[in-house]
Design a protein around this motif. Structure first.
Motif, short mmCIF file in Angstrom:
data_model
loop_
_atom_site.label_atom_id
_atom_site.label_comp_id
_atom_site.label_asym_id
_atom_site.label_seq_id
_atom_site.Cartn_x
_atom_site.Cartn_y
_atom_site.Cartn_z
N GLN A 38 -1.56 3.51 -5.98
CA GLN A 38 -2.55 2.84 -5.05
C GLN A 38 -3.45 4.17 -4.62
OE1 GLN A 38 -1.21 0.46 -6.12
NE2 GLN A 38 0.13 -0.65 -4.78
N LEU B 70 0.76 -1.25 -0.02
CA LEU B 70 0.00 -0.02 0.03
C LEU B 70 0.82 1.23 -0.19
CD1 LEU B 70 -2.66 -0.84 2.75
CD2 LEU B 70 -2.82 -1.50 0.18
N LEU C 207 -9.35 -3.11 1.11
CA LEU C 207 -9.20 -1.52 0.99
C LEU C 207 -10.77 -1.17 0.76
CD1 LEU C 207 -6.04 -0.83 -1.20
CD2 LEU C 207 -6.47 -0.06 0.96
#
Length: 326
Positions: A294, A57, A202
Motif C-alpha cells: 500500500q 491501509l 487516498l
C-alpha cells in the motif's frame, strides 16, 4: 502485442515518464489491486479491478492520523511541542515520559517501547490504557523506534482533549471519511493501522499534502505544519511526522531502502541519514506507506501523485521508483 486498455491510455497522454509502462508492469506482477497516476491536473493512468473497493491501509493509517492531528493543531486543540503529561498527568512522575511531546509521538521518537505484542494481541479491550502504560526505554528524541505505541498514545491523548477520538480520522472538505476502522474491544479506533479507504480517497489525501495543507479552496492544515511534517527528525532524517521521505537521495553515499526492510533492519541515526526511497526519484517525494504494497507517493515539484494498492508482499519502493523514474 495488444496492450491493456489502461496501459494504452498512458501513451495517448503527454507524460515526462517513459518508465510508467514498466512501473505499471512491475506493480501488476506483485499483487496489485489498484494503480492511479495523477499529474498536472489529470489522471493519466488508472487501473483498478474493482473500482471503489476499499482496502486495509495498514500503516498508511498513521499518515491519515498525522494529518488529522495536524488539523487539530491548526485549530488550536493542541500544539506539537506540548508535553503529553500536561494532559496525561500520571506521566509526570516518570522522568522520561514527562518529556514526551506530540511531535515526538508523530515522529516515532518518543522513546516508548513499540508495543506490537501488547497492542496487537487478540482480545485487547482498552488499547489506550495499554499504550499509556508502556515503558519509556530511551530518552525522547534520541531514537527512532517504529511501532504502534506512539500513535495509540496520540489516540488516547485526543480522546481526552476532544472526544470522541474516531472523529479525528476525518479531514473536512475531502472525501476521506473512513467508517471501517480497526477497534479494540471497547470500540476505540486504532490510529496506527487498520483504516480502510479506496484509491480515489487516498488520492484526495495525497492532494492535501501536495497542496501544502489545502483541500480544494479550503486551507485545512497550516502550510507550516505540512512543511514540518515532511522534514526528517535528527533521529531519522528519512521520516517526518507520519511520512516517509526521499530528502537524502542526492547525497553521494545515499542507500536506497525499501521501507519494510529498513524497519526490520534496526537502523541507527547514521544509517537513516544516508537512506532514501530512490536515488532516481525527486528529493521532495513524500510517501505514505502500508504493508502489502500500500503506497501513496506525492511529488509537489512535479505536481504528481501515485496511488498503489496491493494484496501481497513483494512490492519494493526502490524497484518501483527506479522503473518509474527512468
Amino acid at each position: 502485442m495488444i496492450l491493456p486498455v489502461a496501459l494504452a491510455l498512458v501513451f495517448a497522454v503527454p507524460c515526462s515518464h517513459a518508465g510508467l509502462p514498466e512501473a505499471a508492469r512491475y506493480s501488476q506482477q506483485r499483487g496489485e489491486r489498484a494503480l492511479l497516476v495523477w499529474q498536472e491536473g489529470r489522471l493519466i493512468f488508472h487501473r483498478q479491478a474493482n473500482a471503489g473497493a476499499e482496502a486495509n491501509l495498514f500503516s498508511i493509517t498513521k499518515s491519515l492520523a498525522a494529518l488529522s492531528l495536524l488539523h487539530a493543531v491548526g485549530r488550536g486543540v493542541l500544539r506539537l511541542d506540548d508535553p503529553v503529561s500536561d494532559t496525561v498527568t500520571a506521566w509526570k512522575s516518570d522522568p522520561r515520559k514527562r518529556q514526551i511531546t506530540v511531535r515526538h509521538l508523530l515522529a516515532q521518537t518518543s522513546g516508548l517501547s513499540p508495543g506490537y505484542e501488547k497492542l496487537y494481541a487478540r482480545g485487547v479491550r482498552d488499547k489506550d490504557a495499554i499504550a499509556l502504560g508502556l515503558p519509556a526505554v530511551s530518552s525522547p528524541g534520541e531514537v527512532f523506534a517504529y511501532g504502534p505505541s506512539h500513535y495509540e498514545v496520540l489516540a488516547a491523548l485526543l480522546a481526552r482533549k476532544a472526544p470522541p477520538a474516531a472523529s479525528w480520522l476525518n479531514l473536512p472538505f475531502t472525501s476521506v471519511r473512513p467508517t471501517n476502522l480497526r477497534r479494540d474491544g471497547d470500540g476505540r479506533p486504532y490510529f496506527s493501522a487498520g483504516a480502510h479507504l479506496n484509491a480515489r480517497q487516498l488520492l484526495d489525501l495525497g492532494h492535501v499534502v501536495r497542496r501544502n495543507g489545502w483541500a480544494a479552496i479550503f486551507p485545512i492544515i497550516p502550510s507550516r505544519l505540512i512543511n514540518e511534517a515532511t522534514t526528517g527528525s535528527p533521529a531519522n532524517s528519512m521520516y517526518g511526522l507520519g511520512f516517509w521521505l526521499n530528502q537524502n537521495c542526492r547525497k553521494p553515499s545515499a542507500v536506497e531502502r525499501n521501507v519494510e526492510e529498513a524497519i526490520a533492519g534496526s537502523l541507527g541515526r547514521k544509517d537513516w541519514a544516508q537512506s532514501c526511497l530512490s536515488r532516481r526519484a525527486p528529493p521532495d517525494l513524500v510517501a505514505m506507506v502500508g504493508s502489502r504494497g500500500q503506497r501513496v507517493y506525492i511529488v509537489p515539484s512535479r505536481n504528481q501523485i501515485i496511488v498503489r494498492l496491493g494484496n501481497s508482499p513483494g512490492f519494493r519502493d526502490p524497484d518501483f521508483l527506479r522503473a518509474f523514474y527512468q
